[in-house]
Write an enzyme that holds these catalytic residues in place. Structure first.
Site, PDB file in Angstrom:
ATOM      1  N   SER A 234       0.844  -1.198   0.000  1.00  0.00           N
ATOM      2  CA  SER A 234       0.000   0.000   0.000  1.00  0.00           C
ATOM      3  C   SER A 234       0.878   1.247   0.000  1.00  0.00           C
ATOM      4  O   SER A 234       1.700   1.413  -0.891  1.00  0.00           O
ATOM      5  CB  SER A 234      -0.960  -0.047   1.194  1.00  0.00           C
ATOM      6  OG  SER A 234      -2.051   0.805   1.010  1.00  0.00           O
ATOM      7  N   ASP A 341      -8.353  -3.504  -7.049  1.00  0.00           N
ATOM      8  CA  ASP A 341      -7.893  -3.149  -5.710  1.00  0.00           C
ATOM      9  C   ASP A 341      -9.015  -2.451  -4.942  1.00  0.00           C
ATOM     10  O   ASP A 341      -9.591  -1.467  -5.394  1.00  0.00           O
ATOM     11  CB  ASP A 341      -6.671  -2.234  -5.808  1.00  0.00           C
ATOM     12  CG  ASP A 341      -6.012  -2.016  -4.465  1.00  0.00           C
ATOM     13  OD1 ASP A 341      -6.596  -1.291  -3.633  1.00  0.00           O
ATOM     14  OD2 ASP A 341      -4.923  -2.554  -4.235  1.00  0.00           O
ATOM     15  N   HIS A 390      -6.905  -6.260  -1.319  1.00  0.00           N
ATOM     16  CA  HIS A 390      -5.901  -5.215  -1.125  1.00  0.00           C
ATOM     17  C   HIS A 390      -4.745  -5.805  -0.340  1.00  0.00           C
ATOM     18  O   HIS A 390      -4.940  -6.372   0.733  1.00  0.00           O
ATOM     19  CB  HIS A 390      -6.496  -4.027  -0.375  1.00  0.00           C
ATOM     20  CG  HIS A 390      -5.538  -2.882  -0.207  1.00  0.00           C
ATOM     21  ND1 HIS A 390      -4.980  -2.208  -1.278  1.00  0.00           N
ATOM     22  CD2 HIS A 390      -5.026  -2.297   0.911  1.00  0.00           C
ATOM     23  CE1 HIS A 390      -4.186  -1.252  -0.831  1.00  0.00           C
ATOM     24  NE2 HIS A 390      -4.187  -1.295   0.495  1.00  0.00           N
TER      25      HIS A 390
END
Length: 495
Positions: A234, A341, A390
């Site tokens: 991330s 995502d 994610h």
């Protein structure tokens, strides 16, 4: 801070699931102040942490034991193997700090004799104004300071020391760098004044924290390394994009001859197609581009010079987006990115399972997958499954996910082998050993190895069609077969 914004912060953490089995300590070795929750846990916050979400990716949170509480020390000692734990080290340069002025640092698990190093940057989005930083400090203080960091952590997925969970990197020296600068690892700004009472003047020193971690690791054996992998999920993945070449240059200056590579997981974002509230007063109303534009000024953010030179003054925020930055990066990169995502979808106000879904949003989702796929076509090493999720590399079941029969673990091994046999920019895959893998099928969840969609109310698995129907889509109108499972047809399309 409203519950939606709080939930969004949690969703963007992208942190590693770890176990801590020692008491918290401050930099000086003294016991840290007791947290409100006596059993501090470092868990991966996936969609299941969102009270507004009805769906989660199965396996988004690794199972962990909780060593906190009375009478648990002996039990945890028997369950956990101390040799597998990463130990906390604070930076020698005390001028480089977390947001709140507490010491920054890293966790290290050494593997004697190994010449390979894996340095991992934690994720956790960012804050970009006094208001958003105050809210972040109130709700998630561990992402802005080190007061409550545990003395040890245990890695999962690619950070695991277990050979069955991490077959290719279990025997590397593993470094976990906690995210406490809230600047997407780009900041270069010290606090202008010391903390006064409850008022905090924040420092933003993410870029400097990475530099000091590298310096502190050199005498611990990093100078003798043959391979150094800078990885992140991330915001940590974006941090890899921003810092990989600087890490390579710094190691060269320190006399190291290691080959530096980057692994970017879920940090390859696209700009939002829907403009939100112009002033974006909180995270819930701010697109990534808007947040970065505001944050760069607050953080005194640093971006790669080659990329910066391509844009006008004040436009260097473009360099936070992988598809714009990639061609200016010299170090080899491997990009891991779900084509659907969840955080990219949330930017567009699409929350699977928690709201109605319009035909326009469904069409947008499909187009997003195509755009992401197109943005990755020139990336030399990539693993992009057509799934809703994610982050990937810190999941304990990260080796389960495959594209065309090849797992990410295998693809990374093939990529590793390619450096021994070919130029780093070569796209020629070793026979039977590919590392450029992008799903061909067009739909979310069309890859049969995707994380399952779970109804949070019933804890039952749901198919994509069931999810879409529950969100009000007219499946027959869209030409979807409500009687059968369309995944078989989609998989035959090349997924």
């Amino acid at each position: 801070m409203n519950i939606f914004c709080h939930a969004l912060f949690l969703l963007l953490l992208g942190v590693v699931s770890c176990q801590n089995n020692n008491r918290n300590v401050k930099p000086g070795g003294k016991p840290a102040k007791k947290p409100n929750n006596p059993a501090i846990e470092a868990t991966q916050h996936g969609p299941e942490a969102d009270p507004n979400s009805g769906l989660a990716g199965a396996g988004d949170s690794s199972k962990e034991t909780n060593p906190g509480g009375r009478g648990s020390s002996q039990q945890s000692a028997s369950v956990n193997k101390p040799a597998d734990d990463m130990k906390l080290h604070f930076l020698k340069n005390t001028a480089v700090t977390c947001n709140d002025g507490t010491a920054a640092g890293f966790y290290l698990k050494e593997f004697k004799g190994s010449k390979r190093w894996l340095i991992f940057l934690e994720g956790g989005w960012c804050c970009y104004s006094k208001e958003t930083c105050d809210s972040r400090y109130k709700t998630i203080p561990r992402l802005m300071g080190s007061t409550d960091w545990p003395q040890t952590r245990r890695g999962s997925g690619l950070l695991s020391a277990q050979v069955d969970e991490n077959p290719h990197w279990y025997n590397a020296n593993i470094v976990f760098v906690p995210y406490c600068s809230s600047d997407v690892w780009s900041g270069n700004k010290a606090a202008s004044k010391p903390k006064q009472g409850k008022e905090t003047e924040y420092a933003f020193m993410g870029s400097q924290i990475i530099r000091e971690v590298i310096k502190d690791l050199v005498p611990k054996g990093l100078k003798q390394a043959k391979v150094v992998m800078l990885a992140g999920t991330s915001a940590g993945g974006t941090g890899v994009l921003l810092n990989i070449d600087k890490v390579s240059s710094l190691l060269e200056q320190q006399g190291a001859e290691a080959q530096v590579r980057g692994l970017v997981d879920s940090g390859w974002f696209l700009e939002s197609k829907q403009q939100k509230v112009p002033d974006c007063p909180d995270s819930a109303s701010c697109t990534p581009a808007d947040a970065i534009k505001k944050g760069l000024r607050l953080w005194n953010g640093v971006v790669p010079e080659k990329c910066k030179q391509q844009y006008k003054r004040g436009e260097d925020w473009h360099c936070f987006f992988g598809h714009k930055l990639y061609s200016y990066i010299s170090a080899p990169l491997f990009v891991v990115q779900w084509l659907f995502d969840e955080e990219q979808l949330r930017v567009e106000n699409i929350y699977m399972g928690s709201q109605s879904l319009s035909e326009q949003q469904w069409t947008y989702m499909q187009n997003l997958g195509k755009e992401l796929k197109n943005s990755l076509k020139d990336v030399t090493a990539v693993f992009a499954p057509s799934c809703l999720s994610h982050t990937l590399i810190t999941k304990s079941n990260w080796t389960d996910f495959q594209i065309k029969g090849t797992s990410l673990s295998r693809a990374l091994q093939c990529w590793d082998r390619s450096f021994q046999e070919a130029n780093k920019n070569s796209k020629t895959a070793l026979k039977g050993c590919p590392f450029h893998l992008i799903d061909n099928c067009q739909w979310p969840q069309c890859n049969p190895t995707c994380p399952a969609l779970i109804d949070q109310a019933t804890q039952q698995e749901m198919t994509l069609l069931q999810v879409l129907a529950s969100m009000g889509l007219d499946l027959q109108k869209l030409g979807l077969d409500v009687r059968g499972d369309i995944s078989a047809g989609m998989v035959s399309n090349g997924g």
